[in-house]
Enzyme design. Structure first.
Site, PDB file in Angstrom:
ATOM      1  N   GLY A  23      81.483 -63.884  95.650  1.00 30.24           N
ATOM      2  CA  GLY A  23      80.243 -64.310  96.154  1.00 30.24           C
ATOM      3  C   GLY A  23      80.386 -64.860  97.600  1.00 30.24           C
ATOM      4  N   HIS A  29      80.981 -57.935 103.172  1.00 32.80           N
ATOM      5  CA  HIS A  29      80.960 -57.630 101.770  1.00 32.80           C
ATOM      6  C   HIS A  29      79.848 -56.698 101.771  1.00 32.80           C
ATOM      7  CE1 HIS A  29      82.107 -61.833 100.877  1.00 32.80           C
ATOM      8  NE2 HIS A  29      82.764 -61.191  99.980  1.00 32.80           N
ATOM      9  N   LYS A 144      91.158 -56.878 104.740  1.00 36.48           N
ATOM     10  CA  LYS A 144      91.296 -58.240 105.149  1.00 36.48           C
ATOM     11  C   LYS A 144      92.447 -58.780 104.430  1.00 36.48           C
ATOM     12  CE  LYS A 144      89.648 -62.728 106.121  1.00 36.48           C
ATOM     13  NZ  LYS A 144      89.908 -63.462 104.850  1.00 36.48           N
ATOM     14  N   ASP A 145      92.534 -58.899 103.051  1.00 37.16           N
ATOM     15  CA  ASP A 145      93.312 -59.326 102.316  1.00 37.16           C
ATOM     16  C   ASP A 145      94.290 -58.312 101.885  1.00 37.16           C
ATOM     17  OD1 ASP A 145      92.042 -61.598 102.268  1.00 37.16           O
ATOM     18  OD2 ASP A 145      91.251 -61.574 100.191  1.00 37.16           O
ATOM     19  N   GLN A 148      96.734 -58.398  99.214  1.00 39.81           N
ATOM     20  CA  GLN A 148      96.104 -58.192  97.820  1.00 39.81           C
ATOM     21  C   GLN A 148      95.749 -56.733  97.532  1.00 39.81           C
ATOM     22  OE1 GLN A 148      92.430 -60.730  96.353  1.00 39.81           O
ATOM     23  NE2 GLN A 148      91.389 -59.044  97.444  1.00 39.81           N
TER      24      GLN A 148
HETATM   25  O1  PAF Z   1      89.131 -60.643  97.266  1.00 39.97           O
HETATM   26  C1  PAF Z   1      88.392 -61.119  96.516  1.00 39.97           C
HETATM   27  O2  PAF Z   1      87.252 -61.566  96.833  1.00 39.97           O
HETATM   28  C2  PAF Z   1      88.895 -61.526  95.244  1.00 39.97           C
HETATM   29  O3  PAF Z   1      90.326 -61.815  95.276  1.00 39.97           O
HETATM   30  C3  PAF Z   1      88.613 -60.625  94.164  1.00 39.97           C
HETATM   31  C4  PAF Z   1      89.042 -59.287  94.326  1.00 39.97           C
HETATM   32  C5  PAF Z   1      87.097 -60.539  93.868  1.00 39.97           C
HETATM   33  C6  PAF Z   1      88.997 -61.100  92.694  1.00 39.97           C
HETATM   34  O4  PAF Z   1      88.563 -62.655  92.109  1.00 39.97           O
END
Ligand code: PAF
Length: 271
Positions: A23, A29, A144-145, A148
């Site tokens: 969010g 996004h 960006k991450d 991740q």
């Molecule tokens: O990158 C994000 O916003 C969060 O780490 C994700 C992938 C939605 C998991 O909560």
């Protein structure tokens, strides 16, 4: 267009393109959502602030929660479903929501893994849970991450799952990466935060990874940012590199006025 908060009804949207979010939607996004529309149908956007991946409870408490506004923006960008489950829907009492085994890239690089212990366990647990419920063909993640992204990609390579589509970082005019946390910076702090992008760009002009790392640190410190890491690593696996002969990334985490900034940029490959 639809909005849901429960699991019931999700099956009508299985097999589509999924944009998981926490969010606080911003232009970054929305670019993911617009791209998702090009990749397939239906486009599902989740909005869930995952308590499991926060190391700092104040950060969790301060995270923006604005489902109606987020849903309206996601719909305008082309989402077919905006799904905003509660904690009880994602982690139902009495149901064991497993945490996938962490791949090496989630435990060894000494980057987010070292500075945010437990973070990737929380990320993989929720991402796997979301994939299980949304059952997408494709999932879209921002670059960006970067760590991740590598962690999720490694999990999917190992366990199966949707195709992961990575999207370049969305930036403000002067290079600052768009992020929910960067929105907390004052206009003055935003000016100083540009040092992160300047440092990454300077790294790309260096002739050796160690020089790049020194230049990044100097640039950040000269703007009074507190550096957690400023390193060059292999793009996949995030291992140390001795030269620029293979794809690599410069990665930064630094603090400014109580806000933790992370960013990264691909380095040129020298042939
Ligand atoms: O990158 C994000 O916003 C969060 O780490 C994700 C992938 C939605 C998991 O909560």
């Amino acid at each position: 267009m639809a909005r849901l908060t429960e699991i019931a009804g999700l099956n009508a949207f299985w097999g589509g393109v999924f944009v998981p979010t926490m969010g606080g939607l911003h232009e970054g996004h929305l670019e993911l959502v617009r791209k998702a529309k090009d990749l397939g149908h239906p486009v599902v956007v989740s909005v869930f602030v995952n308590p499991d991946q926060f190391n700092d409870q104040d950060d969790y408490a301060d995270y923006p929660r604005q489902f109606e506004a987020d849903a309206a923006q996601a719909e305008a960008a082309g989402a077919d479903l905006v799904w905003g489950p509660s904690n009880a829907v994602i982690y139902p009492q009495g149901e064991d929501v497993a945490t996938p085994d962490l791949p090496r890239v989630a435990t060894h690089p000494g980057l987010e893994d070292a500075h945010r212990p437990g973070h990737f366990a929380g990320v993989l647990r929720v991402v796997q849970r979301l994939f299980d419920l949304v059952r997408p063909e494709v999932a879209v993640f921002g670059e960006k991450d970067w760590q991740q992204l590598q962690v999720v990609q490694s999990m999917v390579d190992r366990d199966g799952g949707p195709r992961i589509h990575a999207m370049p970082t969305c930036r403000e005019a002067e290079g600052l990466a768009r992020s929910s946390r960067n929105e907390r910076l004052s206009p003055l702090a935003k000016q100083r935060a540009r040092a992160v992008y300047l440092a990454l760009q300077a790294a790309g002009a260096a002739n050796h990874p160690s020089t790049a790392e020194r230049v990044m640190r100097e640039t950040l410190e000269s703007h009074d940012l507190e550096v957690e890491y400023a390193v060059v690593r292999s793009s996949v696996g995030l291992r140390s590199v001795d030269d620029f002969s293979r794809p690599s990334r410069a990665l930064i985490a630094a603090w400014l006025d109580g806000v933790r900034l992370i960013d990264n940029l691909p380095m040129p490959v020298w042939t």
